[in-house]
Design a protein around this motif. Structure first.
Motif, PDB file in Angstrom:
ATOM      1  N   TRP A  36       8.556 -12.457  10.118  1.00  0.00           N
ATOM      2  CA  TRP A  36       7.266 -11.983   9.630  1.00  0.00           C
ATOM      3  C   TRP A  36       7.342 -10.833   8.635  1.00  0.00           C
ATOM      4  CZ3 TRP A  36       5.127  -7.069  10.654  1.00  0.00           C
ATOM      5  CH2 TRP A  36       5.862  -6.280  11.561  1.00  0.00           C
ATOM      6  N   ALA A  37       8.497 -10.166   8.520  1.00  0.00           N
ATOM      7  CA  ALA A  37       8.550  -9.023   7.604  1.00  0.00           C
ATOM      8  C   ALA A  37       9.966  -8.805   7.095  1.00  0.00           C
ATOM      9  CB  ALA A  37       8.073  -7.751   8.310  1.00  0.00           C
ATOM     10  N   VAL A  38      10.057  -8.462   5.804  1.00  0.00           N
ATOM     11  CA  VAL A  38      11.322  -8.066   5.190  1.00  0.00           C
ATOM     12  C   VAL A  38      11.248  -6.573   4.934  1.00  0.00           C
ATOM     13  CG1 VAL A  38      12.850  -8.328   3.206  1.00  0.00           C
ATOM     14  CG2 VAL A  38      11.604 -10.309   4.089  1.00  0.00           C
ATOM     15  N   PRO A  39      12.201  -5.787   5.474  1.00  0.00           N
ATOM     16  CA  PRO A  39      12.145  -4.333   5.279  1.00  0.00           C
ATOM     17  C   PRO A  39      12.050  -3.954   3.804  1.00  0.00           C
ATOM     18  CG  PRO A  39      13.819  -4.907   6.903  1.00  0.00           C
ATOM     19  CD  PRO A  39      13.339  -6.195   6.310  1.00  0.00           C
ATOM     20  N   VAL A  71       0.785 -10.767   9.269  1.00  0.00           N
ATOM     21  CA  VAL A  71       1.653 -11.206  10.362  1.00  0.00           C
ATOM     22  C   VAL A  71       1.437 -12.677  10.674  1.00  0.00           C
ATOM     23  CG1 VAL A  71       2.237 -10.861  12.780  1.00  0.00           C
ATOM     24  CG2 VAL A  71       1.734  -8.888  11.344  1.00  0.00           C
ATOM     25  N   PHE A  75      16.252  -7.627  10.402  1.00  0.00           N
ATOM     26  CA  PHE A  75      14.829  -7.657  10.083  1.00  0.00           C
ATOM     27  C   PHE A  75      14.040  -7.451  11.373  1.00  0.00           C
ATOM     28  CE2 PHE A  75      15.389 -10.755   6.240  1.00  0.00           C
ATOM     29  CZ  PHE A  75      16.068  -9.763   5.556  1.00  0.00           C
ATOM     30  N   PRO A  76      12.770  -7.039  11.278  1.00  0.00           N
ATOM     31  CA  PRO A  76      11.958  -6.825  12.485  1.00  0.00           C
ATOM     32  C   PRO A  76      11.804  -8.098  13.318  1.00  0.00           C
ATOM     33  CG  PRO A  76      10.921  -5.815  10.573  1.00  0.00           C
ATOM     34  CD  PRO A  76      12.047  -6.640  10.052  1.00  0.00           C
ATOM     35  N   SER A 131      10.310 -10.858  15.893  1.00  0.00           N
ATOM     36  CA  SER A 131       8.982 -11.424  16.131  1.00  0.00           C
ATOM     37  C   SER A 131       8.612 -11.420  17.614  1.00  0.00           C
ATOM     38  CB  SER A 131       8.912 -12.860  15.598  1.00  0.00           C
ATOM     39  OG  SER A 131       9.133 -12.881  14.215  1.00  0.00           O
ATOM     40  N   LYS A 151       9.612  -4.552   1.767  1.00  0.00           N
ATOM     41  CA  LYS A 151       8.746  -5.423   0.965  1.00  0.00           C
ATOM     42  C   LYS A 151       7.345  -5.462   1.556  1.00  0.00           C
ATOM     43  CE  LYS A 151      12.271  -8.373  -1.074  1.00  0.00           C
ATOM     44  NZ  LYS A 151      12.649  -9.774  -1.430  1.00  0.00           N
ATOM     45  N   THR A 152       6.372  -5.764   0.710  1.00  0.00           N
ATOM     46  CA  THR A 152       4.979  -5.809   1.139  1.00  0.00           C
ATOM     47  C   THR A 152       4.778  -6.889   2.194  1.00  0.00           C
ATOM     48  OG1 THR A 152       4.247  -5.077  -1.037  1.00  0.00           O
ATOM     49  CG2 THR A 152       2.599  -6.127   0.371  1.00  0.00           C
ATOM     50  N   ILE A 153       4.055  -6.533   3.247  1.00  0.00           N
ATOM     51  CA  ILE A 153       3.727  -7.486   4.303  1.00  0.00           C
ATOM     52  C   ILE A 153       2.353  -8.068   3.999  1.00  0.00           C
ATOM     53  CG2 ILE A 153       3.317  -7.814   6.761  1.00  0.00           C
ATOM     54  CD1 ILE A 153       5.163  -5.418   7.258  1.00  0.00           C
TER      55      ILE A 153
END
Length: 216
Positions: free
Chosen positions: A116-119, A126, A160-161, A163, A121-123
């Motif tokens: 769901w997210a790349v450190p 979700v 990466f974060p 999920s 980069k714009t999110i």
């Protein structure tokens, strides 16, 4: 990744589905699956509010009011249902989805997912990633083997974060099929002309395998 490789992944994931199952299709490769189910009677769900996704329409019958999670045109099977997002997530969070087919940015050696997210980069949003990871009874990842920068998507440890703490059951790439257990990653099938040693070189996690069990 070529379209033929994306289709190969979709076809292989479709083999994992059984008649009567409710299956959520995530963004990307999973949305190709409706065209490759054959005679299986599966209830395909899109989290934007549809249960009963049908095959991709031809150009003359595209209706952009009917779209997948990837915003691609779809059709509705006879008996399909339309509903709002709150009802869609009631299905997901309530444990009514038998299988979720998701894309991934990374998957670790035990099946923990980052999608769901790349450190840095714009999110954009979700979406339903965390809900599906927590709520679906079975999770299958359909993904290219390498990211666009040629880094492995199957890794020893996520960078990466995450999920969620819930783990995926299976990963299908253009090269291979892996299953995840408490002991780590197991290679169960090779889908391309790659050798096991070549596969190890482009995979960021150690995997086990049995020459007798691997099908090609």
């Amino acid at each position: 990744m070529s379209q033929s490789e994306r289709i190969k992944i979709a076809k292989r994931v479709a083999k994992e589905m059984s008649d009567g199952e409710v299956v959520n299709l995530g963004v990307g490769i999973p949305t190709l699956i409706p065209d490759y189910l054959g005679d299986k009677k599966v209830f395909l769900q899109s989290e934007n509010g549809l249960l009963g996704i049908g095959p991709t329409p031809d150009k003359e019958h595209i209706n952009m009011d009917l779209i997948s999670a990837s915003k691609k045109p779809i059709t509705m099977e006879i008996g399909a249902s339309l509903f709002d997002s709150s009802d869609s997530f009631v299905m997901i969070r309530g444990g009514h989805v038998d299988m979720a087919v998701l894309g991934a940015l990374q998957v670790d050696q035990y099946g923990e997912i980052a999608n769901w997210a790349v450190p840095g980069k714009t999110i954009l949003g979700v979406g339903g990633a965390m809900d599906l990871v927590a709520g679906a009874k079975r999770i299958v990842i359909a993904s290219r083997h390498l990211a666009k920068d040629d880094s492995p998507k199957l890794v020893e440890k996520l960078t990466f974060p995450s999920s969620g703490v819930r783990k995926a059951d299976m990963l299908v790439t253009e090269h291979a099929v892996f299953k995840f257990t408490d002991n780590g990653t197991e290679l169960i099938e090779i889908l391309s002309d790659i050798s096991v040693n070549e596969l190890k070189e482009i995979t960021g996690a150690v995997f086990t395998y049995s020459n007798e069990k691997i099908s090609t």
